[in-house]
Enzyme design. Structure first.
Site, short mmCIF file in Angstrom:
data_model
loop_
_atom_site.label_atom_id
_atom_site.label_comp_id
_atom_site.label_asym_id
_atom_site.label_seq_id
_atom_site.Cartn_x
_atom_site.Cartn_y
_atom_site.Cartn_z
N HIS A 98 0.82 -1.21 0.00
CA HIS A 98 0.00 0.00 0.00
C HIS A 98 0.85 1.27 0.00
CE1 HIS A 98 -3.68 2.00 -0.04
NE2 HIS A 98 -4.26 1.55 1.06
N ASP B 130 -2.15 2.27 -4.54
CA ASP B 130 -3.37 2.74 -3.88
C ASP B 130 -4.49 1.71 -4.04
OD1 ASP B 130 -2.16 5.12 -3.12
OD2 ASP B 130 -2.76 6.14 -4.98
#
Length: 537
Positions: free
Chosen positions: A508, A512
């Protein structure tokens, strides 16, 4: 002229290696490209050839030492000539040479007198047996088994011992014929990629029945005492402790345990009836070995009641555990899920599988569809194919697809290079070849480095859903699962379709949520309508 021998390229993200075995010793003549030593990395072994012909005058990195890429391993004198067989420490300076000359002469004279007294025909030069090439990111190995003992005659290329690394078992052959004069690294010892394992007196002949010492280099036990433990001249067979050179290869013992093959089902091809790994591969399946048999195959401890057993983790298993935990600790790992209707892929396979195999010589499997689908999705969401390097993001304009393969020794991830440029047939052929090499323990350093994205198929083991762990430094891994018929709604009606859950684990920090979900949706769409791959949609 002095030529430096340095650590070769170890591969992407590999910062160190361990010297496993030296096959030459200072004073030995070497030919250009003759193997000097072997290094061990986390995955494979790396052979270090001689860059020129001459005499090995100095070993800088001993067996068991950890070295970095391009580190100095040894030095070769192109103008020197090999000595008369006496071992000599490489000269590091004039003062050092002056201080060491007298002790070495005394030691050589003493050794010669002792050999003459014992009547052992020890002649010729001493040759070091070094840790062989260990491969990418492998920094050390453990000496698993010695198949020869001090005083034994050895033939060139005859297996002396076996090392266990994080990824594979490495067999160490004799670089020359002669007599095993010394074992430097005992069984159970951890050695680095440039460590010296043993010394062979080239051209010598062992005295029949006179074993000089046990195969372990135990400095706490005098040589004479160790000789008594093995046996003495004239002792009957029942009085002599079984020698290690008639033990089955550790890799063979592992394979027998994992395949459920008993010892008597295997026809041994090794020296003195030793079972080798390839012998097990040829044997038929049989019931799994009993608990006593397993005890002989791995170091362990059992409690008094026999209800528990403690087995030492292999180096491969230790590395897998460490790397997976590092991935969890380093990356901001998150997983997103979806499901795909596999009917279109299955129908397409059934329609063309016979023609495909006839033309290309390989079966049309599911993996080529998934590889193609992932390559297609990675073009739209390139951050899933990227990696973080410090404060930079490195985007890859190519796809080297890692394919996780479960082997008896543990999980490995060979790489299909430039998968985005390959045809369905090319992908299937490469995956098949890498799978065979993985099962046979023949994967090389190059086979397992450079991946940019990974696919893991837990469905072959029956997994319905899981969250795969990233393969650093990659930023994404796709988890495939079991195809299972389930009721789904299609066009307002409930129908039965072959469904597969898909899981994308991603970093992450760089990917995204929108990008991750988009990637997985594109994979789903390509699988449910493979024509999209042809239309680049």
């Amino acid at each position: 002229m002095t030529i430096e021998v340095r650590v070769p390229s170890l591969g992407e993200s590999v910062s160190e290696a361990t010297v496993a075995t030296w096959f030459k010793q200072p004073g030995d003549a070497v030919e250009m490209d003759e193997m000097l030593c072997e290094l061990e990395t986390d995955k494979v072994t790396v052979e270090v050839p001689a860059p020129s012909a001459g005499v090995l005058v100095e070993i800088v990195a001993a067996e068991g030492e950890t070295v970095a890429p391009d580190a100095l391993l040894a030095q070769i004198d192109e103008t020197a000539s090999a000595g008369d067989g006496k071992r000599s420490k490489p000269t590091k300076s004039a003062d050092t040479a002056t201080r060491e000359t007298a002790p070495k002469q005394e030691q050589a004279a003493e050794a010669t007198a002792q050999q003459d007294q014992e009547g052992t025909k020890m002649s010729g030069k001493a040759v070091d047996v070094m840790v062989p090439s260990l491969g990418e990111s492998v920094t050390e190995a453990t000496v698993a088994t010695w198949f020869k003992q001090v005083g034994d005659s050895v033939a060139v290329d005859e297996m002396l011992c076996e090392l266990e690394t994080d990824k594979v078992s490495v067999e160490v052959p004799a670089p020359v014929a002669g007599v095993l004069a010394e074992i430097v690294a005992a069984e159970g010892e951890t050695v680095d990629a440039k460590a010296r394992l043993a010394v062979i007196t080239e051209g010598a002949a062992a005295e029949g029945g006179d074993a000089k010492s046990a195969p372990r280099a135990d400095t706490s036990t005098p040589k004479d005492e160790k000789a008594e433990k093995v046996g003495s001249p004239g002792a009957g067979p029942e009085e002599v402790t079984p020698r290690s050179d008639v033990e089955d290869a550790p890799s063979a013992r592992k394979a027998m345990a994992e395949k459920g093959i008993s010892r008597d089902q295997v026809q041994a091809s090794g020296k003195d009836g030793r079972v080798m790994k390839e012998d097990v591969a040829r044997a038929e399946s049989a019931p799994a070995p009993s608990a006593p048999a397993r005890a002989a195959q791995a170091p362990r401890r059992a409690d008094q009641s026999g209800r528990e057993e403690r087995v030492r983790m292999t180096r491969l298993r230790q590395t897998i555990a460490r790397r997976l935990k590092d991935a969890q600790n380093t990356a901001a790992m998150l997983t997103t899920y979806n499901e795909a209707d596999m009917k279109s892929v299955m129908d397409l396979r059934n329609e063309y599988k016979d023609q495909f195999e006839k033309k290309h010589g390989v079966k049309l499997g599911f993996m080529s569809f998934f590889v193609k689908a992932c390559c297609h999705a990675l073009k739209e969401v390139p951050e899933v194919n990227a990696e973080i390097d410090g404060t930079d993001v490195v985007y890859k304009n190519y796809v080297n697809m890692g394919v996780a393969v479960g082997t008896p020794q543990g999980l490995v991830v060979p790489v299909v290079r430039d998968a985005d440029q390959r045809s369905f047939a090319g992908i299937e052929q490469e995956i098949g070849e890498l799978g065979r090499k993985a099962r046979d323990g023949k994967l090389t350093m190059d086979d397992m480095q450079g991946g940019t994205f990974t696919i893991s198929n837990g469905g072959v083991y029956g997994s319905l859903m899981s969250s795969p762990i990233l393969n650093p430094p990659q930023s994404g891994i796709l988890g495939m699962h079991k195809i299972q018929e389930r009721p789904v709604v299609v066009g307002g009606e409930i129908v039965i379709r072959p469904m597969m859950y898909l899981a994308l684990s991603y970093d992450h920090r760089i990917v995204d949520g929108k990008g991750a979900v988009t990637f997985l949706v594109r994979v789903k769409e390509a699988l449910e309508d493979p024509r999209r791959l042809l239309m680049d949609l």
